[in-house]
Design an enzyme around this catalytic site. Structure first.
Site, PDB file in Angstrom:
ATOM      1  N   LYS A 164      -2.898   3.738  -2.579  1.00 40.95           N
ATOM      2  CA  LYS A 164      -3.424   5.020  -2.973  1.00 40.95           C
ATOM      3  C   LYS A 164      -2.757   6.049  -2.081  1.00 40.95           C
ATOM      4  O   LYS A 164      -2.504   5.812  -0.902  1.00 40.95           O
ATOM      5  CB  LYS A 164      -4.933   5.006  -2.912  1.00 40.95           C
ATOM      6  CG  LYS A 164      -5.600   5.422  -1.677  1.00 40.95           C
ATOM      7  CD  LYS A 164      -7.076   5.450  -2.003  1.00 40.95           C
ATOM      8  CE  LYS A 164      -7.896   5.785  -0.804  1.00 40.95           C
ATOM      9  NZ  LYS A 164      -9.303   5.879  -1.133  1.00 40.95           N
ATOM     10  N   ASP A 198       0.820  -1.210   0.000  1.00 37.33           N
ATOM     11  CA  ASP A 198       0.000   0.000   0.000  1.00 37.33           C
ATOM     12  C   ASP A 198       0.854   1.261   0.000  1.00 37.33           C
ATOM     13  O   ASP A 198       2.013   1.237   0.382  1.00 37.33           O
ATOM     14  CB  ASP A 198      -0.837   0.035   1.282  1.00 37.33           C
ATOM     15  CG  ASP A 198      -2.043  -0.874   1.173  1.00 37.33           C
ATOM     16  OD1 ASP A 198      -2.390  -1.249   0.047  1.00 37.33           O
ATOM     17  OD2 ASP A 198      -2.627  -1.185   2.222  1.00 37.33           O
ATOM     18  N   MET A 248      -8.364   8.226   9.114  1.00 33.11           N
ATOM     19  CA  MET A 248      -8.833   8.872   7.879  1.00 33.11           C
ATOM     20  C   MET A 248      -9.725  10.068   8.212  1.00 33.11           C
ATOM     21  O   MET A 248     -10.768  10.275   7.593  1.00 33.11           O
ATOM     22  CB  MET A 248      -9.592   7.864   6.998  1.00 33.11           C
ATOM     23  CG  MET A 248      -8.680   6.762   6.490  1.00 33.11           C
ATOM     24  SD  MET A 248      -9.537   5.469   5.589  1.00 33.11           S
ATOM     25  CE  MET A 248      -9.989   4.356   6.905  1.00 33.11           C
TER      26      MET A 248
END
Ligand code: SAH
Length: 461
Positions: free
Chosen positions: A270, A248, A383
């Site tokens: 990402k 990742d 997040m």
């Protein structure tokens, strides 16, 4: 990229060098590795140049370069000891169609000679566009260390095996053979018996041909928050053994460096809110590589079981009957709390602690806000950057004390770690002003202990 790297064939070609002093000698030493026809123009050649002329390695013209001398040459080096002479020669050469290098004069040159790691036929060229010759030398030294001296000889013999090795099943078995050939047993066999290298290496290929294919396996490995020292030993061992590492964007560079150098590295990360590889594509990659017999490490930031879409990947493996296991990692909340010098739980303050994501499939995630808003509650928000104002609004709406402390830890455990202390009332404004660009964890309900007047020793990372 101002300079485009290419490899120019000098076979059957002419290279002209103006100058016969030490500057020219340095370039000639490189040029003599090629099969070019080298013409040297100098009215005062040093001994080495004279010797090369005598042995037929170069053609020496004992005079200064004149018009017509460079016609038809592919490359031209102005390697004169005096700058004016080099300039004069370069004008002639350019007019006659050669690409020109004026030694130690980037501005006046059409091409530059890179630092070279020579494992002929394998050649690595390193250029810094003149920015940092010291850096180029350092990189060269690093590569010299990594590429065994036997590599050139192996590559030459390897050419003979290419057709045969292509009979191995494509993908992993072929890669395994070549990795073994170039980096593991190949160099040893060559060292042991240089004359019989070909037979010994042929034997090596035979062994690979006869080997039963390995059963593939997937390890879901937690890479931790970024500091390589926060990897578990199990994670480290898994990285050492992996044939394929699918990682990742959150996984830090120093951790990727711990992977076996022959491992196939696939980035599916990402970065921030940028483009990412679809989950379906990741699932497909896992299945395809494991089916081909690879030991696959699926490397995820922090702990793979925390907001890592682990179940979707496991669900993809099960129908394909691929075995798997999980190696836990240190999750961002643990690293962030450590950075704050705080404890996630505390007697008399909070009996539970929440890990929440600010996002779900529908957008900002709804939570049991009333519970979160109670005094003393501690919540680690993953997040959360974009959702800060949403969280602030929901917390206030459900009765949170506006003075409730909130900490934000950016890049926890990394050299660029940063902490920000704010409150529910100030959260949105303070976060916007702080320009947080790295991964960041928000801790509702806790201030950094240092902000409460305690000392926490900063350990240099
Ligand atoms: N599995 C990961 C979390 C993945 S979700 C874990 O256990 O840590 C991604 C979020 O984790 C980021 O948006 C950020 O909120 C948090 N995060 C990951 N690494 C971090 C780090 N080094 N510092 C602060 N937050 C981090």
């Amino acid at each position: 990229m101002k300079y485009f790297p290419i490899f120019v064939s000098l076979e059957q070609n002419r290279v002209v060098v103006s100058g016969g002093g030490e500057t020219a000698v340095a370039k000639l030493r490189l040029l003599l590795k090629t099969s070019a026809h080298v013409d040297v123009f100098s009215d005062a050649p040093v001994r080495a140049v004279q010797d090369w002329a005598q042995s037929g390695h170069v053609t020496l013209h004992r005079r200064k370069l004149e018009a017509g001398d460079v016609a038809g040459a592919r490359l031209f080096y102005a390697a004169d000891e005096e700058a004016e002479e080099a300039e004069r020669a370069a004008v002639i050469a350019r007019a006659e169609g050669a690409i020109v290098n004026v030694v130690d004069n980037l501005q006046a040159s059409d091409f530059i000679t890179p630092a070279i790691v020579d494992r002929d036929p394998v050649t690595v060229a390193i250029g810094t566009e003149g920015a940092a010759p010291v850096l180029a030398r350092a990189i060269k030294a690093k590569l010299e260390e990594q590429l065994p001296p036997t590599l050139g000889a192996l590559a030459r013999v390897g050419k003979l095996f290419r057709a045969q090795a292509a009979k191995l099943p494509q993908g992993l078995p072929q890669r395994k053979f070549w990795a073994d050939y170039y980096f593991a047993r190949g160099p040893k066999l060559l060292d042991a018996a240089p004359e019989q290298a070909e037979a010994a290496l042929g034997e090596l290929l035979q062994q690979h041909m006869e080997q039963a294919p390995d059963a593939g396996h997937v390890a879901f490995v937690g890479a931790g928050p970024g500091d390589p020292e926060l990897l578990t030993l199990k994670a480290r061992n898994a990285l050492h053994e992996a044939d394929v590492v699918i990682y990742d964007g959150l996984v830090s560079a120093p951790i990727l460096e711990l992977c076996r150098r022959e491992a196939l590295m696939i980035a599916v990360g990402k970065v921030g809110f940028g483009p990412s590889t679809s989950q379906q594509k990741i699932n497909d990659l896992l299945v395809a590589h494991a089916k081909a017999g690879a030991q696959v490490v699926r490397l995820k930031g922090g702990d793979p079981t925390v907001f890592g879409r682990l179940d979707e990947e496991i669900d993809a493996l099960e129908p394909a009957q691929i075995s798997w296991h999980i190696v836990p990692g240190i999750t961002a909340a643990s690293a962030s709390i450590a950075a704050l010098g705080q404890s996630l739980t505390k007697r008399g303050r909070n009996q539970d602690v929440r890990f929440m994501t600010a996002h779900d499939m529908k957008g900002f995630a709804e939570q049991d806000w009333r519970a979160l808003a109670r005094d003393g509650e501690v919540t680690a928000v993953y997040m959360g950057k974009r959702a800060a104002r949403f969280i602030q609004g929901r917390m206030l709406m459900h009765g949170a004390n506006p003075a409730t402390p909130v900490s934000i830890v950016e890049n926890a455990s990394r050299p660029d770690q940063r902490t920000l202390a704010t409150t529910i009332a100030q959260l949105g404004a303070d976060l916007a002003a702080a320009n947080v660009t790295g991964p960041a964890l928000m801790v509702l309900g806790l201030a950094p202990r240092a902000a409460q007047g305690h000392q926490q020793q900063e350990i240099a990372l």
